[in-house]
Design a protein around this motif. Structure first.
Motif, short mmCIF file in Angstrom:
data_model
loop_
_atom_site.label_atom_id
_atom_site.label_comp_id
_atom_site.label_asym_id
_atom_site.label_seq_id
_atom_site.Cartn_x
_atom_site.Cartn_y
_atom_site.Cartn_z
N UNK A 26 -24.54 -9.62 60.32
CA UNK A 26 -24.54 -9.37 61.76
C UNK A 26 -23.11 -9.52 62.27
N UNK A 27 -22.53 -8.41 62.68
CA UNK A 27 -21.16 -8.43 63.20
C UNK A 27 -20.92 -7.18 64.02
N UNK A 28 -20.04 -7.33 65.01
CA UNK A 28 -19.66 -6.22 65.88
C UNK A 28 -20.87 -5.52 66.49
N UNK A 29 -21.89 -6.34 66.83
CA UNK A 29 -23.07 -5.82 67.51
C UNK A 29 -24.03 -5.03 66.65
N UNK A 30 -23.86 -5.10 65.33
CA UNK A 30 -24.69 -4.29 64.44
C UNK A 30 -25.24 -5.12 63.29
N UNK A 31 -26.46 -4.79 62.87
CA UNK A 31 -27.07 -5.39 61.67
C UNK A 31 -26.99 -4.39 60.53
N UNK A 32 -26.45 -4.86 59.40
CA UNK A 32 -26.40 -4.02 58.21
C UNK A 32 -27.07 -4.78 57.06
N UNK A 33 -27.80 -4.05 56.23
CA UNK A 33 -28.64 -4.66 55.20
C UNK A 33 -28.43 -3.95 53.87
N UNK A 34 -28.51 -4.73 52.80
CA UNK A 34 -28.50 -4.16 51.45
C UNK A 34 -29.50 -4.93 50.60
N UNK A 35 -30.20 -4.23 49.71
CA UNK A 35 -31.21 -4.85 48.86
C UNK A 35 -30.86 -4.69 47.39
N UNK A 36 -31.27 -5.70 46.62
CA UNK A 36 -31.03 -5.73 45.18
C UNK A 36 -32.33 -6.08 44.46
N UNK A 37 -32.44 -5.63 43.23
CA UNK A 37 -33.55 -6.01 42.36
C UNK A 37 -32.98 -6.39 41.01
N UNK A 38 -33.11 -7.66 40.65
CA UNK A 38 -32.58 -8.20 39.39
C UNK A 38 -31.13 -7.76 39.15
N UNK A 88 -12.83 -11.37 49.58
CA UNK A 88 -13.56 -10.18 49.15
C UNK A 88 -14.73 -9.87 50.07
N UNK A 89 -15.16 -8.61 50.09
CA UNK A 89 -16.32 -8.23 50.88
C UNK A 89 -17.59 -8.84 50.32
N UNK A 90 -18.64 -8.87 51.14
CA UNK A 90 -19.89 -9.48 50.73
C UNK A 90 -20.49 -8.79 49.51
N UNK A 91 -20.34 -7.48 49.41
CA UNK A 91 -20.89 -6.77 48.26
C UNK A 91 -20.27 -7.26 46.97
N UNK A 92 -18.96 -7.55 46.98
CA UNK A 92 -18.30 -8.08 45.79
C UNK A 92 -18.81 -9.48 45.47
N UNK A 141 -29.39 -5.31 40.54
CA UNK A 141 -29.06 -3.89 40.74
C UNK A 141 -29.26 -3.52 42.20
N UNK A 142 -28.23 -2.95 42.81
CA UNK A 142 -28.34 -2.51 44.21
C UNK A 142 -29.30 -1.33 44.30
N UNK A 143 -30.26 -1.40 45.22
CA UNK A 143 -31.21 -0.30 45.38
C UNK A 143 -30.65 0.82 46.25
N UNK A 144 -29.64 0.51 47.07
CA UNK A 144 -29.01 1.50 47.93
C UNK A 144 -27.74 0.89 48.50
N UNK A 145 -26.83 1.71 49.03
CA UNK A 145 -25.65 1.16 49.67
C UNK A 145 -26.04 0.40 50.94
N UNK A 146 -25.15 -0.44 51.48
CA UNK A 146 -25.44 -1.12 52.74
C UNK A 146 -25.72 -0.10 53.84
N UNK A 147 -26.71 -0.41 54.68
CA UNK A 147 -27.11 0.54 55.72
C UNK A 147 -27.30 -0.17 57.04
N UNK A 148 -26.92 0.49 58.14
CA UNK A 148 -27.15 -0.04 59.48
C UNK A 148 -28.63 0.06 59.81
N UNK A 149 -29.21 -1.03 60.34
CA UNK A 149 -30.64 -1.05 60.63
C UNK A 149 -30.94 -1.39 62.09
N UNK A 150 -29.90 -1.53 62.90
CA UNK A 150 -30.15 -1.84 64.30
C UNK A 150 -29.05 -2.69 64.89
N UNK A 151 -29.25 -3.05 66.14
CA UNK A 151 -28.25 -3.85 66.85
C UNK A 151 -28.44 -5.33 66.56
N UNK A 152 -27.41 -6.12 66.85
CA UNK A 152 -27.45 -7.56 66.61
C UNK A 152 -26.73 -8.29 67.73
#
Length: 388
Positions: free
Chosen positions: A138-150, A93-97, A152-163
């Motif tokens: 960190x994969x395929x040269x890109x950093x993607x981030x997702x945040x949660x609070x208790x 499964x994907x990391x989000x799952x 609950x996801x605060x937003x979908x995963x988002x690209x934040x820069x290179x890796x």
């Protein structure tokens, strides 16, 4: 009390699902809301990282206790994407799952699974029981981030820069509304990580404590000799280095659907120190793997004593009682289908394991005796001459 006052029907049943269940009854998922449960939360995240690292054969897991009370776990394994795999993809499964679905990434429990903690329900418990959690891939040269609070996801995963490189980082802050304390014990975590590194030689694991102001401390564990290093560390007489007389071997046996890694050494104190592990977990009550180890040692020592014509060689019962004196050993088995006697997994019950381990220990110890006759004479002679 009248029967009317004791009525109970379907309307009284509360169905808890997913992260709600974890937050409502945290003790069912991490054992307690005290320090022990807090450490299980850390172990759940580290287990996921260690499994990913060892799936590629070897790698690093770095754990940091941050000054603001958070815990950061970073690994260098090939990172899974956040999204679920495409139809027909055989990947997991994907990391989000894994972060949001209870049992989505439940480990199969076979010999390839690393168990750092007791429960090991995966990343979802950290998502549910943390006031804040940040996941970075960190994969395929890109950093993607997702945040949660208790949970609950605060937003979908988002690209934040290179890796550069690959891996993931899970940073989480245990929820003060859930836990009685959110301060981890450096000593407890370090001891368990050290033990896991002994049992999985391909794993390098570090623990950094940034909480003491200006006094950050770091320990790093990596043991290329595996359980032979473990025995050397346990045996004060070996001085922390692998003594030439530490006997060690690995063996796979399809009859028990698993592998064994065993090391032993006579020396140090007179007390017996035999430690058993199944899939990385300590079996404090022993079990068939430890019984098989003792059977094998007894058979090898008895056979060697008979070959030397020692007078007490036929007194097998007495000899078995004396063999453990001064013996330090680690018996680690990794099984596809471990069966435990009792709910706390402290006693292994697989009957076939006893015969497999006994046979392997007998074979390897007899061979060592033949290759080292002077040491064999000293070890066996000491055992048979020691008063019962």
């Amino acid at each position: 009390m009248s029967g009317e006052g004791m009525r109970y029907d379907a309307s009284d049943i509360e169905v808890l699902e997913g992260l709600t269940a974890v937050r409502k009854r945290p003790g069912m998922y991490v054992g307690s809301t005290g320090e022990r449960g807090l450490h299980e939360l850390v172990f759940a995240v580290v287990s996921e990282a260690a499994n990913d690292v060892l799936a590629q054969g070897a790698g690093r897991v770095d754990v940091t206790l941050m000054s603001d009370g958070g815990v950061r776990v970073t690994d260098d394994a090939p990172a899974a994407p956040f999204e679920a795999p495409a139809a027909g993809d055989t990947g997991g499964p994907g990391l989000e799952a894994l972060l949001t679905t209870l049992y989505a990434g439940a480990e199969p429990g076979d010999r390839h699974s690393v168990y750092v903690g007791h429960f090991n329900l995966g990343l979802v418990v950290a998502t549910a029981l943390s006031s804040r959690l940040t996941a970075e891939v960190r994969r395929e040269g890109m950093r993607r981030v997702q945040e949660y609070a208790r949970g609950v996801a605060l937003a979908p995963p988002a690209a934040v820069g290179s890796a550069t490189g690959t891996g993931k980082t899970i940073a989480f802050w245990p929820d003060t509304e859930t836990f009685e304390t959110t301060r981890c014990s450096f000593a407890v975590l370090a001891e368990r990580f050290r033990q896991v590194a002994f049992l999985y030689r391909g794993l390098e694991i570090s623990l950094t404590d940034e909480r003491p102001a200006g006094q950050a401390r770091l320990v790093r564990f990596h043991f290329p000799e595996g359980v032979r290093d473990f025995v050397a560390a346990l045996d004060a007489g070996a001085g922390g280095h692998v003594h030439p007389d530490v006997i060690g071997f690995e063996r796979e046996d399809p009859r028990m659907a698993g592998t064994m890694e065993i090391a032993l050494h006579w020396g140090g104190t007179d007390a017996e120190g035999v430690r058993g592990f199944v899939n990385g977990r300590a079996t404090r009550e022993g079990g068939t793997h430890v019984d098989g180890f003792r059977d094998g040692v007894t058979a090898a020592v008895t056979a060697n004593a008979r070959e030397r014509g020692l007078p007490t060689a036929t007194d097998t019962g007495s000899l078995a009682d004396r063999i453990g004196r001064g013996l330090t050993a680690v018996v680690s088995v990794k099984l596809d289908r471990p069966e435990y006697l009792g709910p706390i997994r402290g006693l292994l019950g697989n009957t076939e394991v006893r015969a497999c381990v006994a046979e392997a220990v007998h074979h390897h110890l007899r061979a060592w005796f033949e290759e080292h006759p002077e040491r064999a004479e000293a070890v066996v002679g000491e055992i048979v001459r020691t008063p019962a």
